[in-house]
Design a protein around this motif. Structure first.
Motif, PDB file in Angstrom:
ATOM      1  N   ARG A 188       0.866  -1.169   0.000  1.00  0.00           N
ATOM      2  CA  ARG A 188       0.000   0.000   0.000  1.00  0.00           C
ATOM      3  C   ARG A 188       0.909   1.228   0.000  1.00  0.00           C
ATOM      4  O   ARG A 188       2.040   1.161   0.436  1.00  0.00           O
ATOM      5  CB  ARG A 188      -0.925  -0.016   1.203  1.00  0.00           C
ATOM      6  CG  ARG A 188      -1.818  -1.283   1.196  1.00  0.00           C
ATOM      7  CD  ARG A 188      -2.739  -1.392   2.354  1.00  0.00           C
ATOM      8  NE  ARG A 188      -4.101  -0.945   2.261  1.00  0.00           N
ATOM      9  CZ  ARG A 188      -4.988  -1.144   1.293  1.00  0.00           C
ATOM     10  NH1 ARG A 188      -4.637  -1.747   0.213  1.00  0.00           N
ATOM     11  NH2 ARG A 188      -6.221  -0.717   1.387  1.00  0.00           N
ATOM     12  N   HIS A 189       0.380   2.344  -0.504  1.00  0.00           N
ATOM     13  CA  HIS A 189       1.198   3.551  -0.557  1.00  0.00           C
ATOM     14  C   HIS A 189       0.389   4.781  -0.167  1.00  0.00           C
ATOM     15  O   HIS A 189      -0.845   4.755  -0.158  1.00  0.00           O
ATOM     16  CB  HIS A 189       1.799   3.734  -1.959  1.00  0.00           C
ATOM     17  CG  HIS A 189       0.797   4.219  -2.960  1.00  0.00           C
ATOM     18  ND1 HIS A 189      -0.069   3.380  -3.614  1.00  0.00           N
ATOM     19  CD2 HIS A 189       0.520   5.457  -3.403  1.00  0.00           C
ATOM     20  CE1 HIS A 189      -0.828   4.092  -4.424  1.00  0.00           C
ATOM     21  NE2 HIS A 189      -0.490   5.351  -4.320  1.00  0.00           N
ATOM     22  N   ALA A 190       1.108   5.833   0.150  1.00  0.00           N
ATOM     23  CA  ALA A 190       0.504   7.127   0.442  1.00  0.00           C
ATOM     24  C   ALA A 190       1.483   8.208   0.016  1.00  0.00           C
ATOM     25  O   ALA A 190       2.700   8.034   0.109  1.00  0.00           O
ATOM     26  CB  ALA A 190       0.188   7.264   1.930  1.00  0.00           C
ATOM     27  N   GLU A 191       0.945   9.316  -0.463  1.00  0.00           N
ATOM     28  CA  GLU A 191       1.751  10.486  -0.794  1.00  0.00           C
ATOM     29  C   GLU A 191       1.762  11.396   0.429  1.00  0.00           C
ATOM     30  O   GLU A 191       0.717  11.646   1.034  1.00  0.00           O
ATOM     31  CB  GLU A 191       1.146  11.231  -1.987  1.00  0.00           C
ATOM     32  CG  GLU A 191       1.064  10.419  -3.261  1.00  0.00           C
ATOM     33  CD  GLU A 191       2.413  10.195  -3.907  1.00  0.00           C
ATOM     34  OE1 GLU A 191       3.279  11.090  -3.838  1.00  0.00           O
ATOM     35  OE2 GLU A 191       2.605   9.112  -4.482  1.00  0.00           O
ATOM     36  N   VAL A 192       2.948  11.874   0.802  1.00  0.00           N
ATOM     37  CA  VAL A 192       3.086  12.698   2.001  1.00  0.00           C
ATOM     38  C   VAL A 192       4.015  13.875   1.744  1.00  0.00           C
ATOM     39  O   VAL A 192       4.847  13.844   0.833  1.00  0.00           O
ATOM     40  CB  VAL A 192       3.628  11.877   3.198  1.00  0.00           C
ATOM     41  CG1 VAL A 192       2.657  10.783   3.608  1.00  0.00           C
ATOM     42  CG2 VAL A 192       4.994  11.297   2.889  1.00  0.00           C
ATOM     43  N   TRP A 193       3.841  14.909   2.566  1.00  0.00           N
ATOM     44  CA  TRP A 193       4.811  15.998   2.624  1.00  0.00           C
ATOM     45  C   TRP A 193       5.800  15.639   3.723  1.00  0.00           C
ATOM     46  O   TRP A 193       5.404  15.265   4.828  1.00  0.00           O
ATOM     47  CB  TRP A 193       4.144  17.332   2.953  1.00  0.00           C
ATOM     48  CG  TRP A 193       3.339  17.895   1.835  1.00  0.00           C
ATOM     49  CD1 TRP A 193       1.985  18.009   1.797  1.00  0.00           C
ATOM     50  CD2 TRP A 193       3.814  18.418   0.597  1.00  0.00           C
ATOM     51  NE1 TRP A 193       1.594  18.562   0.602  1.00  0.00           N
ATOM     52  CE2 TRP A 193       2.701  18.821  -0.151  1.00  0.00           C
ATOM     53  CE3 TRP A 193       5.085  18.568   0.045  1.00  0.00           C
ATOM     54  CZ2 TRP A 193       2.818  19.371  -1.420  1.00  0.00           C
ATOM     55  CZ3 TRP A 193       5.201  19.116  -1.221  1.00  0.00           C
ATOM     56  CH2 TRP A 193       4.073  19.519  -1.936  1.00  0.00           C
ATOM     57  N   LEU A 194       7.088  15.740   3.423  1.00  0.00           N
ATOM     58  CA  LEU A 194       8.162  15.434   4.372  1.00  0.00           C
ATOM     59  C   LEU A 194       9.040  16.660   4.545  1.00  0.00           C
ATOM     60  O   LEU A 194      10.037  16.787   3.855  1.00  0.00           O
ATOM     61  CB  LEU A 194       9.010  14.263   3.857  1.00  0.00           C
ATOM     62  CG  LEU A 194       8.308  12.943   3.616  1.00  0.00           C
ATOM     63  CD1 LEU A 194       9.204  11.991   2.832  1.00  0.00           C
ATOM     64  CD2 LEU A 194       7.911  12.330   4.934  1.00  0.00           C
TER      65      LEU A 194
END
Length: 123
Positions: free
Chosen positions: A88-94
């Motif tokens: 599974r994946h998620a887009e995030v701000w890092l």
């Protein structure tokens, strides 16, 4: 010593260590299950239930060699054992605007700020 700490703390963060024997990791996993403790490691761990990695990351905000960095966008991928075998994946701000990891996307049903991880699709 790690087994003792696992009995005392709900979450244990383990830094880099020498390679762990499979027998030792299984013994520690049994102790973790009994105590309900979560073990987070910086490296691969034999018999890990979940593995989290940053599959890709890029800085955003720079134009053609000038401008200000607006943030770093990353794609996190989680894969595990048992019910979690499908990646599974998620887009995030890092990091996000407040300095923490912030999910990118639409709010989940119910109006919460949690965005569920999506199954990884080929392509």
């Amino acid at each position: 010593m790690l087994a003792t700490v696992c009995e005392a703390a709900p979450v244990v963060l383990l830094g880099p260590v020498a390679q762990v024997a499979l027998r030792t990791s299984r013994r520690i996993a049994a102790r973790l299950r009994r105590s309900g403790t979560t073990l987070l490691t910086w490296q691969d761990w034999p018999e890990a239930q979940l593995r989290l990695r940053v599959a890709e990351a890029r800085w955003e905000g720079l134009g053609d060699g000038f401008g200000l960095l607006a943030g770093r966008r990353g794609r996190l991928v989680v894969v595990g054992r048992g019910a979690a075998t499908q990646p599974r994946h998620a887009e995030v701000w890092l990091p996000g605007p407040d300095g923490s990891v912030q999910l990118i996307g639409e709010p989940a049903a119910g109006g919460t700020d949690v965005v569920p991880l999506r199954p990884v699709t080929a392509g």
